[in-house]
Write an enzyme that holds these catalytic residues in place. Structure first.
Site, PDB file in Angstrom:
ATOM      1  N   ASN A   1       0.863  -1.181   0.000  1.00 44.10           N
ATOM      2  CA  ASN A   1       0.000   0.000   0.000  1.00 44.10           C
ATOM      3  C   ASN A   1       0.902   1.235   0.000  1.00 44.10           C
ATOM      4  OD1 ASN A   1      -1.848   2.027   0.449  1.00 44.10           O
ATOM      5  ND2 ASN A   1      -2.188   1.513   2.613  1.00 44.10           N
TER       6      ASN A   1
ATOM      7  N   LYS B   1       0.044   4.312  -0.244  1.00 46.89           N
ATOM      8  CA  LYS B   1      -0.589   5.514   0.345  1.00 46.89           C
ATOM      9  C   LYS B   1      -0.369   6.733  -0.564  1.00 46.89           C
ATOM     10  CE  LYS B   1       0.500   3.454   4.760  1.00 46.89           C
ATOM     11  NZ  LYS B   1       0.335   3.531   6.171  1.00 46.89           N
TER      12      LYS B   1
ATOM     13  N   HIS C   1      -9.387   1.210   4.843  1.00 48.41           N
ATOM     14  CA  HIS C   1      -8.090   1.364   5.515  1.00 48.41           C
ATOM     15  C   HIS C   1      -8.264   2.307   6.708  1.00 48.41           C
ATOM     16  CE1 HIS C   1      -3.954   2.497   6.307  1.00 48.41           C
ATOM     17  NE2 HIS C   1      -3.601   1.387   5.685  1.00 48.41           N
TER      18      HIS C   1
ATOM     19  N   GLU D   1      -6.595   4.649   7.842  1.00 48.71           N
ATOM     20  CA  GLU D   1      -6.357   6.077   7.587  1.00 48.71           C
ATOM     21  C   GLU D   1      -7.597   6.720   6.963  1.00 48.71           C
ATOM     22  OE1 GLU D   1      -2.686   5.499   5.482  1.00 48.71           O
ATOM     23  OE2 GLU D   1      -1.745   4.936   7.380  1.00 48.71           O
TER      24      GLU D   1
ATOM     25  N   GLU E   1      -5.489  -5.039  10.487  1.00 49.42           N
ATOM     26  CA  GLU E   1      -4.459  -4.027  10.691  1.00 49.42           C
ATOM     27  C   GLU E   1      -4.741  -3.244  11.972  1.00 49.42           C
ATOM     28  OE1 GLU E   1      -2.347  -2.954   6.791  1.00 49.42           O
ATOM     29  OE2 GLU E   1      -4.014  -1.594   7.032  1.00 49.42           O
TER      30      GLU E   1
ATOM     31  N   GLY F   1       2.454   2.064  10.527  1.00 43.30           N
ATOM     32  CA  GLY F   1       3.418   3.151  10.363  1.00 43.30           C
ATOM     33  C   GLY F   1       4.109   3.570  11.649  1.00 43.30           C
TER      34      GLY F   1
ATOM     35  N   SER G   1       3.390  -2.327  10.254  1.00 44.34           N
ATOM     36  CA  SER G   1       4.848  -2.351  10.453  1.00 44.34           C
ATOM     37  C   SER G   1       5.478  -3.697  10.103  1.00 44.34           C
ATOM     38  CB  SER G   1       5.190  -1.940  11.891  1.00 44.34           C
ATOM     39  OG  SER G   1       4.780  -0.603  12.122  1.00 44.34           O
TER      40      SER G   1
HETATM   41  C1  PEP Z   1      -0.615   0.041   5.742  1.00 40.48           C
HETATM   42  O1  PEP Z   1      -0.547   1.134   5.224  1.00 40.48           O
HETATM   43  O2  PEP Z   1      -1.601  -0.671   5.526  1.00 40.48           O
HETATM   44  C2  PEP Z   1       0.468  -0.393   6.623  1.00 40.48           C
HETATM   45  C3  PEP Z   1       0.352  -1.541   7.228  1.00 40.48           C
HETATM   46  O3  PEP Z   1       1.534   0.450   6.758  1.00 40.48           O
HETATM   47  P1  PEP Z   1       2.958   0.111   7.437  1.00 40.48           P
HETATM   48  O4  PEP Z   1       3.408  -1.222   6.866  1.00 40.48           O
HETATM   49  O5  PEP Z   1       3.854   1.220   7.043  1.00 40.48           O
HETATM   50  O6  PEP Z   1       2.736  -0.004   8.910  1.00 40.48           O
END
Ligand code: PEP
Length: 251
Positions: free
Chosen positions: A9, A11, A96, A98, A168, A174, A214
């Protein structure tokens, strides 16, 4: 046997020229993914979808990071599934965290988007997960249950296996604080048990459930050995070719 899936992803990262730079090494990633027998994919911004779609083999999944639940109309800034399909884009991330946080994306809205994608033979990657406060108050299962029940409301049995679910935890996205493999497996197994209750065991066993938060080359392997984790949704570590390559290599 569920095939492992690694979905990057991106973003709001990478311009078209930066995307083209990444794609110079796509063949290496594709070869490695084939050797490992896994599916790989990228979810860039809308602007870069066409560039990627036109420069990768069809085995590479190209997903949008969102879509609208209507076909057209007065919805400034939105993009419909029909528009995506014309570019050959038939995967989309939905819900997601975010978007849930900054764009008021509710599970009810996600449900409409998932239905629209399925109607158009597209694959939704439906994200669920709890905030840090909810995690600390032992509310993970309640929150995830609500997201699954609302998000999948009235989705037909025959469509269930066309959906990918991503667990998630918001506190791990992040932040560099990845959930332990035990936490991730427990919640992914809980999600599968919900699908058994809502549908049946046979169909629930077909659904790919990803962990995201992460995930890095040095920790991806531990998740992939868990029974109910079928891949990873990866943000930061999917942005650089070398790191993406290492993720595939370490699965
Ligand atoms: C994501 O954006 O879905 C995500 C898991 O980001 P990151 O791997 O940077 O934590």
């Amino acid at each position: 046997m569920r095939k492992k899936l690694l979905l990057g992803n991106w973003k709001m990262n990478k311009t078209i020229s930066e995307t083209k730079e990444f794609l110079k090494d796509i063949d290496e990633l594709v070869t490695l993914a084939k050797e490992k027998d896994i599916d790989i994919g990228i979810a860039p911004t809308y602007l870069c979808l066409e560039t990627i779609k036109n420069n990768v083999p069809s085995s590479v999944i190209v997903a949008s990071q969102n879509c609208h639940y209507l076909d057209s109309g007065a919805y400034t800034g939105e993009v419909s599934v029909l528009m995506l399909k014309e570019l050959g884009i038939d995967w989309s991330i939905i819900g997601h965290s975010e978007r849930r946080t900054y764009d008021n994306e509710t599970s009810q809205k996600c449900n409409l988007k998932i239905k629209k994608l399925l109607e158009n033979n597209c694959t939704p990657v439906y994200c669920v997960g709890e905030t840090l406060e909810q995690f600390e108050n032992n509310r993970t299962c309640d929150v995830v249950k609500e997201q699954i029940v609302e998000g999948l409301k009235d989705i037909k049995l025959e469509d269930l296996s066309k959906i990918v679910i991503a667990y998630e935890p918001v506190w791990s996205i992040g932040t560099g604080k990845n959930a332990s493999k035990e936490i991730a497996e427990n919640v992914c197994a809980f999600i599968r048990s919900l699908l058994v209750d809502l549908y049946n065991k046979e169909e629930a066993e077909k659904v790919r459930i990803l962990y995201g938060g992460s995930v890095k080359p040095n920790n991806i392997k531990e998740y992939m050995q868990e029974k109910d984790i079928d891949g990873a949704l990866v943000g930061g570590a999917s942005l650089k070719v070398d790191s993406y390559k290492e993720l595939i290599h370490n699965i």
